[in-house]
Design an enzyme around this catalytic site. Sequence first.
Site, mmCIF file in Angstrom:
data_model
loop_
_atom_site.group_PDB
_atom_site.id
_atom_site.type_symbol
_atom_site.label_atom_id
_atom_site.label_comp_id
_atom_site.label_asym_id
_atom_site.label_seq_id
_atom_site.Cartn_x
_atom_site.Cartn_y
_atom_site.Cartn_z
ATOM 1 N N THR A 54 -19.980 102.124 -18.260
ATOM 2 C CA THR A 54 -20.606 100.809 -18.351
ATOM 3 C C THR A 54 -22.043 100.922 -18.841
ATOM 4 O OG1 THR A 54 -21.318 100.922 -16.036
ATOM 5 C CG2 THR A 54 -19.173 99.921 -16.475
ATOM 6 N N GLY A 55 -22.523 99.835 -19.424
ATOM 7 C CA GLY A 55 -23.915 99.769 -19.853
ATOM 8 C C GLY A 55 -24.160 100.221 -21.272
ATOM 9 N N CYS A 56 -23.138 100.764 -21.938
ATOM 10 C CA CYS A 56 -23.308 101.226 -23.321
ATOM 11 C C CYS A 56 -22.995 100.089 -24.285
ATOM 12 C CB CYS A 56 -22.387 102.413 -23.610
ATOM 13 S SG CYS A 56 -22.742 103.885 -22.619
ATOM 14 N N THR A 57 -23.681 100.079 -25.412
ATOM 15 C CA THR A 57 -23.424 99.048 -26.418
ATOM 16 C C THR A 57 -22.127 99.319 -27.160
ATOM 17 O OG1 THR A 57 -24.780 100.275 -28.013
ATOM 18 C CG2 THR A 57 -25.870 98.547 -26.738
ATOM 19 N N THR A 58 -21.626 100.548 -27.092
ATOM 20 C CA THR A 58 -20.350 100.910 -27.699
ATOM 21 C C THR A 58 -19.355 101.249 -26.592
ATOM 22 O OG1 THR A 58 -20.971 103.248 -27.862
ATOM 23 C CG2 THR A 58 -21.492 101.831 -29.742
#
Length: 258
Positions: free
Chosen positions: A120-124
């Site tokens: 979680t928290g990644c743009t990808t």
Amino acid sequence: MNTSSSFKALASPPLISTSRPTTKSFPNPRFTSRFSPKPITCMRDSLNLGSNPKAPSPFSLATVSVDAPLGTKTSDKLRILVSEFRSLTEPIDRVKRLLNYAATLAPLDESARISENRVTGCTTQVWLEIKMDEFGRMRFKADSDSEISKGFCSCLIWILDGAKPEEVMGVRSEDLSEMNVGVHGKEQSRVNTWHNVLMSMQKRTMTLVATDVAHQRGQRPPHQHDLLFKYVNGSYMESSKVHDYSISLLPLYYDFII
């Protein structure tokens, strides 16, 4: 300990070549035609890891054997990788280097691309699979729909795959600051990728450790939301005499609930 025998050690990213790369250095044609990383002095040779210069190195160009004598510590791997990226002064060269590492990342089984493995928290989209082997060492696999994120994962796996739980927990986000990669205003999102993948590795490592300890004690495995990891004034989690892997004085650096 419940261990999947099919979960094998991953191939680690190739270390730096001392000569100018040729087409043979990049078996993936996408990278041979588009990218040509500038030559870098081999950082491995500049670090004395306590081995005989004439003896076979515990490193190979493509793999690091987990069964090899672990004079190759996690801290040594981290120092080597940081030195490599520090030597690349141009942001585009760091991007190219990450793309090179992305090409070496072992494929992740389609069955592992599930929501429970999402970082979680990644743009990808990033998937991370974690297991503990029969020796109490952590095993990581990962993949992403972004080549840059795959490069980040490849670097982290090279550092931490086969490490003891306390070694995984001993790495901090700031240790990776020299490897930050940013082009055209994307620095922060890429820093977040390093941070989020590392945090996920550490949180899930702690979950596996707690579950394994409870299993060996004949206790109910703790629910993920029951685990609070906190580091206050140098406090540590004490070693258990039940499990067979070293986790004594394991620092709990983060204050968060899984």
